[in-house]
Design an enzyme around this catalytic site. Structure first.
Site, short mmCIF file in Angstrom:
data_model
loop_
_atom_site.label_atom_id
_atom_site.label_comp_id
_atom_site.label_asym_id
_atom_site.label_seq_id
_atom_site.Cartn_x
_atom_site.Cartn_y
_atom_site.Cartn_z
N HIS A 123 -76.06 -11.42 -24.41
CA HIS A 123 -75.21 -10.59 -23.80
C HIS A 123 -74.44 -11.32 -22.79
O HIS A 123 -73.27 -10.86 -22.10
CB HIS A 123 -76.04 -9.43 -22.97
N ASP A 153 -81.28 -10.87 -28.35
CA ASP A 153 -80.60 -11.31 -27.02
C ASP A 153 -80.55 -12.72 -26.56
O ASP A 153 -80.84 -13.22 -25.40
CB ASP A 153 -80.95 -10.56 -25.76
N SER A 231 -78.73 -14.03 -15.67
CA SER A 231 -79.11 -13.84 -17.00
C SER A 231 -78.78 -15.20 -17.88
O SER A 231 -78.01 -15.91 -17.46
CB SER A 231 -78.02 -13.04 -17.66
#
Length: 278
Positions: A123, A153, A231
Site C-alpha cells: 500500500h 500487502d 508503513s
C-alpha cells in the site's frame, strides 16, 4: 483468531480540496498520508532484575527494580538504522470537483538485498507513478516495483545501488506475548531521520482487515506507536533483528498497532523473487 478493521500507517500529502474517506477502524500504516510496519540486527540485551532480600535484622529497603524487558534502544538503532530507507511516491488523484491533482506519499522500507532490493508494504507504492528511495547515507534514487503481492500487502522495490547494508531478519515464531519490540519508521514524514518507538508484543496470531483492502493473518499486535509514515518499516526484537513489518494501526483505539510477521513475509518475498530473475 480475531478479525479487526484497520488502516494503513503511511503518510500521504492530500490536496486541500481532495475528498477524503471517513477513517476506517484499521488504518494501513503505509505512507505519511496515513503511515506503518515494517528492521534489522543490532546487539541488544535484556536487563536483569534486582531482587530485594531479607536479613535477620528485618526487611531490606526496597531496591529499585529494573524492567525485565528493558533493552538498549540506542545500540539497537545504531545497528539497524543503516538498512532503513525512506520511500516517497507521487501519483495522480482527483479533488472534490473530480479534477486531477498530484498526490505525494511517504513510507518506509528496509534493505533485503545488497544489490538494491528494498522490502516495503504494497500500500506504500500502490498506484505510484514515480517512486524515490532515500538511503541512510543520504542518496536519493529512483525506484521501481520489482514484485508485489497486494493480498499480503508486500512489495519489493529495486534501486540501482550496490553494497547496501542488509537488514538482519529474526524468527517471529519465537516471539512471546510481553516481549520487548521497537518500531522504526518515517512517522508523519518528519525531517531529520526515522522515529523510534518502544513497546511490547501485545498479542500474536491476529487476523486483520485493513482499509487498503488486505486481509492479513498471523500478524503481530504491539503497543509500540505506529503512525502514518511507519508503513513498511521494521519491528525489531531485543536482539535488533526484524521480526515484523509495520503495517496498520487501529484508528479508534490507543496503542494498538499491527505488523506482518517476518516469517510469513520472508516466504512471500522469496516466492515473489523466484517468479523471475531479480
Amino acid at each position: 483468531m480475531t478479525t479487526t478493521d484497520l488502516r494503513p500507517p503511511y503518510v500521504q500529502t492530500p490536496h486541500p480540496h481532495r475528498r477524503r474517506r471517513s477513517g476506517g477502524r484499521l488504518l494501513a500504516a503505509a505512507v505519511a498520508l496515513v503511515a506503518v510496519v515494517g528492521a534489522a540486527g543490532a546487539g541488544g540485551y535484556l536487563g536483569g532484575r534486582d531482587v530485594a532480600t531479607r536479613t535477620a535484622a528485618g526487611p531490606a529497603a526496597a531496591a529499585p527494580v529494573a524492567a525485565a524487558n528493558a533493552v538498549n534502544v540506542p545500540a539497537l538503532l545504531a545497528k539497524v538504522e543503516p538498512s532503513i530507507v525512506t520511500v516517497r511516491t507521487r501519483s495522480e488523484g482527483v479533488d472534490a470537483f473530480l479534477q486531477p491533482v498530484a498526490e505525494q506519499g511517504t513510507g518506509t522500507g528496509f534493505v533485503i538485498g545488497a544489490d538494491g532490493l528494498i522490502a516495503t508494504n504494497y500500500h506504500v507504492v500502490q498506484g505510484a507513478q514515480t517512486i524515490t528511495v532515500t538511503l541512510r547515507d543520504g542518496r536519493t534514487l529512483p525506484g521501481t516495483v520489482l514484485r508485489s503481492d497486494p493480498a499480503a500487502d508486500l512489495a519489493v522495490v529495486r534501486v540501482d545501488a550496490k553494497g547496501l547494508p542488509v537488514a538482519a531478519l529474526g524468527d517471529s515464531a519465537t516471539l512471546k506475548v510481553g516481549a520487548p519490540v521497537i518500531a522504526i519508521g518515517n512517522a508523519l514524514a518528519l525531517p531529520g531521520g526515522p522515529t523510534v518507538t518502544e513497546g511490547i508484543v501485545s498479542a500474536l496470531d491476529r487476523t486483520v482487515q485493513t482499509d487498503a483492502g488486505a486481509r492479513l493473518r498471523h500478524v503481530i499486535q504491539t503497543d509500540a506507536a505506529i503512525n502514518p509514515g511507519n508503513s513498511g518499516g521494521p519491528l525489531i526484537d531485543a536482539a535488533g533483528r526484524i521480526v515484523g513489518i509495520n503495517t496498520a494501526a487501529a484508528g479508534d483505539a490507543q496503542n494498538i498497532g499491527f505488523a506482518i510477521a517476518i516469517d510469513g513475509a520472508r516466504q512471500t518475498i522469496d516466492g515473489l523473487l523466484r517468479q523471475g530473475d531479480a
